[in-house]
Design a protein around this motif. Structure first.
Motif, PDB file in Angstrom:
ATOM      1  N   LEU A 101      52.722  46.225  37.783  1.00 50.86           N
ATOM      2  CA  LEU A 101      51.634  45.928  36.854  1.00 50.86           C
ATOM      3  C   LEU A 101      50.321  46.328  37.509  1.00 50.86           C
ATOM      4  O   LEU A 101      50.056  45.976  38.658  1.00 50.86           O
ATOM      5  N   ARG A 102      49.497  47.057  36.767  1.00 52.80           N
ATOM      6  CA  ARG A 102      48.195  47.475  37.284  1.00 52.80           C
ATOM      7  C   ARG A 102      47.079  46.811  36.483  1.00 52.80           C
ATOM      8  O   ARG A 102      46.997  46.971  35.258  1.00 52.80           O
ATOM      9  N   ILE A 103      46.246  46.072  37.186  1.00 55.94           N
ATOM     10  CA  ILE A 103      45.057  45.465  36.599  1.00 55.94           C
ATOM     11  C   ILE A 103      43.845  46.231  37.114  1.00 55.94           C
ATOM     12  O   ILE A 103      43.703  46.434  38.321  1.00 55.94           O
ATOM     13  N   THR A 104      42.984  46.644  36.202  1.00 55.45           N
ATOM     14  CA  THR A 104      41.813  47.443  36.577  1.00 55.45           C
ATOM     15  C   THR A 104      40.548  46.726  36.135  1.00 55.45           C
ATOM     16  O   THR A 104      40.465  46.211  35.021  1.00 55.45           O
ATOM     17  N   ARG A 105      39.595  46.678  37.027  1.00 57.19           N
ATOM     18  CA  ARG A 105      38.282  46.119  36.694  1.00 57.19           C
ATOM     19  C   ARG A 105      37.196  46.965  37.339  1.00 57.19           C
ATOM     20  O   ARG A 105      37.443  47.662  38.333  1.00 57.19           O
ATOM     21  N   PRO A 106      35.970  46.921  36.804  1.00 62.25           N
ATOM     22  CA  PRO A 106      34.872  47.662  37.428  1.00 62.25           C
ATOM     23  C   PRO A 106      34.505  47.049  38.772  1.00 62.25           C
ATOM     24  O   PRO A 106      34.580  45.829  38.957  1.00 62.25           O
ATOM     25  N   LEU A 107      34.116  47.888  39.697  1.00 66.13           N
ATOM     26  CA  LEU A 107      33.578  47.406  40.965  1.00 66.13           C
ATOM     27  C   LEU A 107      32.101  47.131  40.772  1.00 66.13           C
ATOM     28  O   LEU A 107      31.347  48.013  40.351  1.00 66.13           O
ATOM     29  N   GLN A 108      31.698  45.911  41.060  1.00 68.76           N
ATOM     30  CA  GLN A 108      30.292  45.556  40.967  1.00 68.76           C
ATOM     31  C   GLN A 108      29.656  45.786  42.334  1.00 68.76           C
ATOM     32  O   GLN A 108      29.823  44.978  43.246  1.00 68.76           O
ATOM     33  N   PRO A 109      28.953  46.920  42.515  1.00 68.23           N
ATOM     34  CA  PRO A 109      28.416  47.234  43.841  1.00 68.23           C
ATOM     35  C   PRO A 109      27.326  46.272  44.260  1.00 68.23           C
ATOM     36  O   PRO A 109      26.580  45.754  43.432  1.00 68.23           O
ATOM     37  N   ASN A 110      27.258  46.044  45.565  1.00 72.58           N
ATOM     38  CA  ASN A 110      26.181  45.229  46.115  1.00 72.58           C
ATOM     39  C   ASN A 110      24.870  45.988  46.040  1.00 72.58           C
ATOM     40  O   ASN A 110      24.831  47.214  45.949  1.00 72.58           O
ATOM     41  N   ALA A 111      23.783  45.250  46.117  1.00 72.01           N
ATOM     42  CA  ALA A 111      22.467  45.890  46.040  1.00 72.01           C
ATOM     43  C   ALA A 111      22.274  46.890  47.161  1.00 72.01           C
ATOM     44  O   ALA A 111      21.594  47.895  47.007  1.00 72.01           O
ATOM     45  N   ARG A 112      22.940  46.646  48.304  1.00 70.13           N
ATOM     46  CA  ARG A 112      22.740  47.536  49.446  1.00 70.13           C
ATOM     47  C   ARG A 112      23.420  48.888  49.253  1.00 70.13           C
ATOM     48  O   ARG A 112      23.212  49.813  50.022  1.00 70.13           O
ATOM     49  N   ASP A 113      24.253  48.997  48.217  1.00 65.14           N
ATOM     50  CA  ASP A 113      24.916  50.271  47.976  1.00 65.14           C
ATOM     51  C   ASP A 113      23.918  51.336  47.533  1.00 65.14           C
ATOM     52  O   ASP A 113      24.105  52.519  47.763  1.00 65.14           O
ATOM     53  N   THR A 114      22.875  50.897  46.831  1.00 64.23           N
ATOM     54  CA  THR A 114      21.872  51.836  46.350  1.00 64.23           C
ATOM     55  C   THR A 114      20.494  51.338  46.782  1.00 64.23           C
ATOM     56  O   THR A 114      19.683  50.908  45.963  1.00 64.23           O
ATOM     57  N   PRO A 115      20.222  51.377  48.081  1.00 65.51           N
ATOM     58  CA  PRO A 115      18.969  50.809  48.580  1.00 65.51           C
ATOM     59  C   PRO A 115      17.760  51.590  48.084  1.00 65.51           C
ATOM     60  O   PRO A 115      17.746  52.809  48.051  1.00 65.51           O
ATOM     61  N   LYS A 116      16.769  50.836  47.665  1.00 74.30           N
ATOM     62  CA  LYS A 116      15.537  51.466  47.218  1.00 74.30           C
ATOM     63  C   LYS A 116      14.422  50.445  47.318  1.00 74.30           C
ATOM     64  O   LYS A 116      14.384  49.475  46.559  1.00 74.30           O
ATOM     65  N   SER A 117      13.529  50.628  48.246  1.00 79.16           N
ATOM     66  CA  SER A 117      12.480  49.646  48.466  1.00 79.16           C
ATOM     67  C   SER A 117      11.356  49.833  47.463  1.00 79.16           C
ATOM     68  O   SER A 117      11.183  50.884  46.862  1.00 79.16           O
ATOM     69  N   ASP A 118      10.558  48.760  47.307  1.00 80.03           N
ATOM     70  CA  ASP A 118       9.405  48.833  46.413  1.00 80.03           C
ATOM     71  C   ASP A 118       8.398  49.855  46.907  1.00 80.03           C
ATOM     72  O   ASP A 118       7.758  50.556  46.113  1.00 80.03           O
ATOM     73  N   ASP A 119       8.227  49.965  48.240  1.00 82.89           N
ATOM     74  CA  ASP A 119       7.275  50.932  48.799  1.00 82.89           C
ATOM     75  C   ASP A 119       7.679  52.348  48.437  1.00 82.89           C
ATOM     76  O   ASP A 119       6.838  53.183  48.104  1.00 82.89           O
ATOM     77  N   ALA A 120       8.997  52.604  48.509  1.00 85.13           N
ATOM     78  CA  ALA A 120       9.473  53.946  48.186  1.00 85.13           C
ATOM     79  C   ALA A 120       9.226  54.260  46.719  1.00 85.13           C
ATOM     80  O   ALA A 120       8.847  55.375  46.357  1.00 85.13           O
TER      81      ALA A 120
END
Length: 231
Positions: free
Chosen positions: A50-69
């Motif tokens: 049996l295969r159960i599939t769900r979306p991976l909810q990435p952590n914020a650090r996966d796409t780092p982007k600072s306010d300064d940038a």
């Protein structure tokens, strides 16, 4: 529905029954939940799973982007009057496949976890495991092996690709303790197994499916009590 004959273990027939019933339950209630993408009974040669599939909810650090940038980027664009507005394309969604396969040695379900990502951002490493799959409350338990038998990296028995794997050496013990003396049917066993073994890697039964299961069990228990009273 028939009861289990080798509890806390499963026969192949009972595992097949559990997978089919759980798949049907998902089809009936899939519109009432958003946690899982699909539940599919599959077969490769003589292996049913049996295969159960769900979306991976990435952590914020996966796409780092600072306010300064962000501010710096806005300033650069404002200084260039001819600059065209730029909207970056969203990154492809990563999915988690949870493959549930009956162990021929231990006669209990085993869990293999694989992240499907077109950009290959999540390799099968321990860093990926603890950053994106293991919830914080279970991190120390999985590192210390604990009652779940530990999570390792192994080759998938069907695809032969490296995946995460929960060792089943203590699954029967966990299931016996989790059942608390209840007489389980195959689907109820699988629901209980997911609740006991899946939480440490982010696999939780959606509330809509769990609630439907609870109502069904209560109805059957009521029917059983009625039969006992009449007799």
């Amino acid at each position: 529905m028939r009861r289990l004959t080798t509890f806390p273990r499963l026969t192949e027939a009972e595992f097949k029954t559990a997978c089919t019933a759980f798949h049907n339950r998902f089809l009936q209630h899939q519109d009432s939940q958003q946690e899982w993408t699909s539940v599919d009974p599959l077969q490769s040669f003589n292996t049913r799973y049996l295969r159960i599939t769900r979306p991976l909810q990435p952590n914020a650090r996966d796409t780092p982007k600072s306010d300064d940038a962000e501010q710096e980027s806005e300033v650069e664009e404002s200084e260039d009057e001819e600059a065209l507005p730029y909207t970056p394309a969203p990154a492809p969604e990563a999915l988690i496949n949870y493959d549930i396969i009956l162990s021929p040695t231990y006669c209990v379900p085993t869990l293999y976890i694989h992240i499907l990502d077109p950009l290959h951002r999540f390799p099968p490493t321990l860093d990926t495991l603890y950053q994106h799959l293991v919830p914080s409350p279970y991190a120390s338990q999985t590192r210390d092996v604990g009652v779940l038998g530990g999570i390792t990296i192994t080759d998938h028995p069907i695809s032969n690709k490296p995946v995460f794997f929960i060792h089943p050496c203590r699954t029967a013990e966990v299931m016996e303790a989790s059942a608390s003396g209840r007489d389980l049917e195959p689907e109820a066993y699988l629901m209980l197994w997911i609740g006991a073994m899946g939480k440490c890697v982010g696999l939780d039964v959606p509330p809509a499916l769990a609630l439907a299961s609870s109502k069904t069990e209560n109805k059957r228990w009521g029917e059983t009590r009625m039969i006992l009273v009449v007799n």
